[in-house]
Motif scaffolding. Structure first.
Motif, mmCIF file in Angstrom:
data_model
loop_
_atom_site.group_PDB
_atom_site.id
_atom_site.type_symbol
_atom_site.label_atom_id
_atom_site.label_comp_id
_atom_site.label_asym_id
_atom_site.label_seq_id
_atom_site.Cartn_x
_atom_site.Cartn_y
_atom_site.Cartn_z
ATOM 1 N N ARG A 148 0.941 -1.214 0.103
ATOM 2 C CA ARG A 148 -0.029 -0.018 -0.010
ATOM 3 C C ARG A 148 0.867 1.229 0.154
ATOM 4 O O ARG A 148 0.525 2.129 -0.541
ATOM 5 N N TYR A 149 1.964 1.190 0.699
ATOM 6 C CA TYR A 149 3.018 2.369 0.539
ATOM 7 C C TYR A 149 3.484 2.802 -0.763
ATOM 8 O O TYR A 149 3.327 3.977 -1.094
ATOM 9 N N ILE A 150 3.834 1.631 -1.576
ATOM 10 C CA ILE A 150 4.407 1.938 -2.774
ATOM 11 C C ILE A 150 3.277 2.297 -3.616
ATOM 12 O O ILE A 150 3.535 3.285 -4.508
ATOM 13 N N VAL A 189 9.453 -10.674 20.537
ATOM 14 C CA VAL A 189 9.674 -9.186 20.435
ATOM 15 C C VAL A 189 10.091 -8.849 19.006
ATOM 16 O O VAL A 189 9.637 -7.842 18.243
ATOM 17 N N LEU A 190 10.860 -9.677 18.140
ATOM 18 C CA LEU A 190 11.394 -9.604 16.988
ATOM 19 C C LEU A 190 10.090 -9.640 16.053
ATOM 20 O O LEU A 190 10.029 -8.819 15.185
ATOM 21 N N VAL A 191 9.103 -10.652 16.187
ATOM 22 C CA VAL A 191 8.156 -10.918 15.223
ATOM 23 C C VAL A 191 7.240 -9.710 15.464
ATOM 24 O O VAL A 191 6.379 -9.310 14.344
ATOM 25 N N GLN A 192 6.983 -9.264 16.616
ATOM 26 C CA GLN A 192 6.118 -8.049 16.908
ATOM 27 C C GLN A 192 6.757 -7.031 16.394
ATOM 28 O O GLN A 192 6.210 -6.005 15.773
ATOM 29 N N GLY A 193 8.108 -6.700 16.765
ATOM 30 C CA GLY A 193 8.611 -5.323 16.678
ATOM 31 C C GLY A 193 8.812 -5.249 14.933
ATOM 32 O O GLY A 193 8.606 -3.930 14.709
ATOM 33 N N ALA A 194 9.372 -5.952 14.549
ATOM 34 C CA ALA A 194 9.637 -5.854 12.901
ATOM 35 C C ALA A 194 8.370 -5.219 12.136
ATOM 36 O O ALA A 194 8.357 -4.345 11.365
ATOM 37 N N PRO A 195 7.175 -6.102 12.178
ATOM 38 C CA PRO A 195 6.155 -5.801 11.543
ATOM 39 C C PRO A 195 5.612 -4.312 12.063
ATOM 40 O O PRO A 195 5.016 -3.563 11.207
ATOM 41 N N LEU A 196 5.707 -3.986 13.407
ATOM 42 C CA LEU A 196 5.170 -2.962 14.004
ATOM 43 C C LEU A 196 6.014 -1.642 13.381
ATOM 44 O O LEU A 196 5.420 -0.724 13.081
ATOM 45 N N ALA A 197 7.321 -1.881 13.211
ATOM 46 C CA ALA A 197 8.171 -0.930 12.808
ATOM 47 C C ALA A 197 7.700 -0.381 11.159
ATOM 48 O O ALA A 197 7.746 0.827 11.027
ATOM 49 N N MET A 198 7.577 -1.600 10.499
ATOM 50 C CA MET A 198 7.349 -1.187 9.146
ATOM 51 C C MET A 198 5.699 -0.778 8.912
ATOM 52 O O MET A 198 5.615 0.170 8.253
ATOM 53 N N MET A 199 4.977 -1.072 9.813
ATOM 54 C CA MET A 199 3.582 -0.462 9.627
ATOM 55 C C MET A 199 3.608 1.125 10.141
ATOM 56 O O MET A 199 3.022 1.965 9.441
ATOM 57 N N VAL A 200 4.346 1.356 11.299
ATOM 58 C CA VAL A 200 4.337 2.677 11.514
ATOM 59 C C VAL A 200 5.185 3.552 10.380
ATOM 60 O O VAL A 200 4.540 4.698 10.223
ATOM 61 N N TYR A 201 6.059 3.119 9.729
ATOM 62 C CA TYR A 201 6.710 3.955 8.877
ATOM 63 C C TYR A 201 5.864 4.000 7.586
ATOM 64 O O TYR A 201 5.712 5.047 7.099
ATOM 65 N N ALA A 238 2.963 6.205 8.454
ATOM 66 C CA ALA A 238 3.160 7.697 8.446
ATOM 67 C C ALA A 238 3.464 8.167 7.073
ATOM 68 O O ALA A 238 3.033 9.358 6.925
ATOM 69 N N GLN A 239 4.089 7.528 6.179
ATOM 70 C CA GLN A 239 4.336 8.062 4.783
ATOM 71 C C GLN A 239 3.023 8.194 4.300
ATOM 72 O O GLN A 239 2.828 9.146 3.608
ATOM 73 N N ILE A 240 2.175 7.282 4.292
ATOM 74 C CA ILE A 240 0.736 7.378 3.699
ATOM 75 C C ILE A 240 -0.050 8.521 4.281
ATOM 76 O O ILE A 240 -0.742 9.400 3.407
#
Length: 226
Positions: free
Chosen positions: A80-82, A161-173, A176-178
């Motif tokens: 969706r970001y792209i 933490v990794l499984v939750q954190g990585a998708p969360l970081a991608m979603m936030v970024y 935020a751009q959208i």
């Protein structure tokens, strides 16, 4: 199955967004297969017991389902970001080869992370038989083990933490751009289309994370606080 057949049958749906969406019903079917047959059997027989092997498989598949959904939804957020931020380069960036790599990465990451967590169970002996949770999961299986399970507890905690954190970081970024594009654009139609495109995806992501936070809290309490 109807969603899978619709995407496979309709040529109009052979687009990057729907190709990525194809993995989501597969993950849902894994979760449903792991949970509902045992639930229906328990209701029909009034017997809540389950063999350890079946419990182990159920726990593994349910964690694959939860992790797979999160990773798939984060990849769809990137799509969706792209589509919204770089519409003219959409098909160039998300080429068929890139889509194949993304889909393979989703399942390799999911199966390897969850598989490594459950492989650690081989080193323990079972000394309990009572599972207090409504379904089998990694924390409930660890409660059946004898001796110290700190290695599995902390490894599982780091994995979550990794499984939750990585998708969360991608979603936030990505969102935020959208959001920035929606605010900065002067086109009302483009803003409306962006909001309609992302709202359902964001809602599903938020609802799914409510379940995973419960698993995270349970593991944290069991692994860290004892």
């Amino acid at each position: 199955m109807m969603v899978l057949l619709a995407i496979a049958w309709c040529k109009e749906l052979h687009q990057p967004m729907f190709i990525l969406l194809f993995s989501l019903p597969i993950s849902d079917m894994i979760g449903a297969t792991a949970f509902f047959p045992q639930l229906l059997w328990s209701i029909a027989t009034q017997n809540s017991s389950i063999p350890y092997a079946a419990c182990f498989i159920q726990a593994y598949l349910l964690h694959v389902y939860g992790t797979g959904n999160l990773v798939i939804l984060s990849v769809m957020a990137y799509d969706r970001y792209i589509a919204i931020c770089f519409p003219l380069r959409y098909h160039e960036i998300l080429s068929p080869l890139t889509l194949v790599k993304m889909i393979l990465s989703v399942w390799v990451i999911t199966l390897s992370v969850i598989g490594s967590v459950f492989l650690l169970h081989k080193q323990y002996k079972i000394c309990r038989t009572n599972i207090v949770d409504f379904y089998c999961n990694n924390p409930s299986l660890l409660k059946l083990m004898c001796g110290e399970t700190n290695v599995s507890n902390y490894y599982g905690l780091v994995s979550i933490v990794l499984v939750q954190g990585a998708p969360l970081a991608m979603m936030v970024y990505t969102y935020a751009q959208i959001l920035y594009v929606c605010v900065s654009t002067k086109s009302t139609d483009a803003r409306k289309k962006a909001i309609q495109t992302c709202s359902s995806h964001l809602l599903v992501y938020i609802l799914l994370r409510k379940y995973d936070y419960r698993v995270f809290i349970d593991l944290f309490i069991h692994g860290v606080m004892g």
